[in-house]
Design a protein around this motif. Structure first.
Motif, PDB file in Angstrom:
ATOM      1  N   ARG A  47      43.280  17.794 -37.137  1.00 12.49           N
ATOM      2  CA  ARG A  47      42.797  17.195 -38.376  1.00 12.49           C
ATOM      3  C   ARG A  47      41.461  16.502 -38.160  1.00 12.49           C
ATOM      4  NH1 ARG A  47      45.988  16.895 -42.417  1.00 12.49           N
ATOM      5  NH2 ARG A  47      44.879  15.154 -43.338  1.00 12.49           N
ATOM      6  N   GLU A  48      40.655  16.531 -39.196  1.00 12.67           N
ATOM      7  CA  GLU A  48      39.445  15.718 -39.192  1.00 12.67           C
ATOM      8  C   GLU A  48      39.856  14.267 -39.434  1.00 12.67           C
ATOM      9  OE1 GLU A  48      37.678  16.004 -43.628  1.00 12.67           O
ATOM     10  OE2 GLU A  48      37.808  17.926 -42.603  1.00 12.67           O
ATOM     11  N   ARG A  49      38.948  13.345 -39.166  1.00  8.34           N
ATOM     12  CA  ARG A  49      39.212  11.928 -39.446  1.00  8.34           C
ATOM     13  C   ARG A  49      39.072  11.697 -40.943  1.00  8.34           C
ATOM     14  NH1 ARG A  49      35.780  11.448 -35.163  1.00  8.34           N
ATOM     15  NH2 ARG A  49      34.108  10.784 -36.539  1.00  8.34           N
ATOM     16  N   CYS A  54      34.681  15.311 -39.825  1.00  3.54           N
ATOM     17  CA  CYS A  54      34.388  14.991 -38.432  1.00  3.54           C
ATOM     18  C   CYS A  54      35.642  14.734 -37.622  1.00  3.54           C
ATOM     19  CB  CYS A  54      33.525  13.732 -38.343  1.00  3.54           C
ATOM     20  SG  CYS A  54      31.796  13.973 -38.738  1.00  3.54           S
ATOM     21  N   SER A  55      35.546  15.086 -36.375  1.00  2.00           N
ATOM     22  CA  SER A  55      36.438  14.662 -35.295  1.00  2.00           C
ATOM     23  C   SER A  55      35.648  14.968 -34.041  1.00  2.00           C
ATOM     24  CB  SER A  55      37.772  15.431 -35.309  1.00  2.00           C
ATOM     25  OG  SER A  55      37.598  16.759 -34.835  1.00  2.00           O
ATOM     26  N   GLU A  68      23.102  19.971 -35.294  1.00  3.31           N
ATOM     27  CA  GLU A  68      23.138  18.549 -35.014  1.00  3.31           C
ATOM     28  C   GLU A  68      24.358  17.964 -35.706  1.00  3.31           C
ATOM     29  OE1 GLU A  68      20.341  14.747 -35.902  1.00  3.31           O
ATOM     30  OE2 GLU A  68      19.349  16.602 -35.279  1.00  3.31           O
ATOM     31  N   ALA A  69      25.190  17.290 -34.938  1.00  4.78           N
ATOM     32  CA  ALA A  69      26.391  16.683 -35.513  1.00  4.78           C
ATOM     33  C   ALA A  69      26.683  15.408 -34.744  1.00  4.78           C
ATOM     34  CB  ALA A  69      27.565  17.646 -35.417  1.00  4.78           C
ATOM     35  N   PRO A  70      27.041  14.314 -35.400  1.00  2.36           N
ATOM     36  CA  PRO A  70      27.052  14.177 -36.849  1.00  2.36           C
ATOM     37  C   PRO A  70      25.638  14.171 -37.429  1.00  2.36           C
ATOM     38  CG  PRO A  70      27.708  12.107 -35.778  1.00  2.36           C
ATOM     39  CD  PRO A  70      27.463  13.116 -34.693  1.00  2.36           C
ATOM     40  N   PRO A  71      25.489  14.307 -38.719  1.00  2.00           N
ATOM     41  CA  PRO A  71      26.548  14.362 -39.717  1.00  2.00           C
ATOM     42  C   PRO A  71      27.315  15.680 -39.636  1.00  2.00           C
ATOM     43  CG  PRO A  71      24.465  14.841 -40.771  1.00  2.00           C
ATOM     44  CD  PRO A  71      24.163  14.493 -39.329  1.00  2.00           C
ATOM     45  N   CYS A  72      28.602  15.603 -39.889  1.00  6.02           N
ATOM     46  CA  CYS A  72      29.452  16.782 -39.861  1.00  6.02           C
ATOM     47  C   CYS A  72      29.385  17.492 -41.202  1.00  6.02           C
ATOM     48  CB  CYS A  72      30.885  16.378 -39.553  1.00  6.02           C
ATOM     49  SG  CYS A  72      31.040  15.596 -37.931  1.00  6.02           S
ATOM     50  N   GLN A  73      29.609  18.794 -41.150  1.00  5.20           N
ATOM     51  CA  GLN A  73      29.558  19.631 -42.340  1.00  5.20           C
ATOM     52  C   GLN A  73      30.940  20.235 -42.580  1.00  5.20           C
ATOM     53  OE1 GLN A  73      26.194  22.388 -42.281  1.00  5.20           O
ATOM     54  NE2 GLN A  73      25.415  21.321 -40.493  1.00  5.20           N
ATOM     55  N   ALA A  74      31.111  20.840 -43.745  1.00  5.13           N
ATOM     56  CA  ALA A  74      32.319  21.623 -43.970  1.00  5.13           C
ATOM     57  C   ALA A  74      32.431  22.575 -42.788  1.00  5.13           C
ATOM     58  CB  ALA A  74      32.236  22.364 -45.292  1.00  5.13           C
ATOM     59  N   TRP A  75      33.598  22.648 -42.162  1.00  3.00           N
ATOM     60  CA  TRP A  75      33.683  23.222 -40.829  1.00  3.00           C
ATOM     61  C   TRP A  75      34.529  24.487 -40.681  1.00  3.00           C
ATOM     62  CZ3 TRP A  75      38.679  22.656 -38.809  1.00  3.00           C
ATOM     63  CH2 TRP A  75      39.475  21.689 -39.403  1.00  3.00           C
TER      64      TRP A  75
END
Length: 180
Positions: A47-49, A54-55, A68-75
């Motif tokens: 699960r993402e947080r 993100c996780s 570049e992550a974060p920011p996280c995107q739909a994954w």
């Protein structure tokens, strides 16, 4: 009559000693597709947080794509990319955007090739258009051959986790095969 029996015994022995012919190799990626499915299945439940996309694991998947992550995107695309990366297949970072990857599959570019939905097999991809205005907004990995008009999938970013689903083949907007 005895000579015929001896001859038949010799022929039968030769046939038995001959190795069976291997099945046609196809495009040579069947093993990689199987490995991708196996790895993807092993991630079920991750699960993402919250609802952050993100996780630590998802961030690693996105960085492995060169993002570049974060920011996280739909994954969902990062999940597919990582499954095939783990199987030794380098796919385009454009998988992070299912809409662009849809176009790649239709054009037979960047390691994807559109195929008829009814011909999917484990390791193929299904594209869905859940968001209006996009050709595709989600990607799933097929786990089974079609049965009863549906397949089983493993998908990232479904209700904020890696989940199994049963998807009717009338719902995807495109099916694609990873070609390398």
């Amino acid at each position: 009559m005895r000579r015929l029996a001896v001859l038949l015994t010799v022929v039968a022995s030769a046939v038995a000693a001959t190795p069976a012919l291997a099945p046609a190799a196809g495009d040579g990626l069947e093993g990689a597709r199987a490995k991708a499915v196996s790895w993807a299945v092993s991630q079920a439940g991750h699960r993402e947080r919250g609802t952050t996309n993100c996780s630590a694991r998802i961030t690693r998947w996105e960085r492995a794509m060169g993002l570049e992550a974060p920011p996280c995107q739909a994954w969902c695309g990062a999940f597919v990319h990582e499954a095939f990366r783990r199987a030794g297949v380098k796919l385009s970072a454009r998988l992070i955007d299912p809409d662009r990857s849809y176009t790649d599959a239709v054009r037979g570019q960047r390691g994807l090739k559109a195929i008829p939905k009814g011909q999917v097999r484990p390791g193929d991809l299904l594209f869905f258009a859940f968001r209006r205005g996009l050709k595709a907004s989600h990607i799933a990995i097929v786990r089974t051959k079609p049965s009863g008009g549906a397949v089983l999938t493993v998908e990232g970013n479904v209700a904020h986790a890696v989940r199994f689903a049963r998807r009717g083949l009338k719902y995807p907007v495109l099916a694609a095969r990873v070609t390398g």
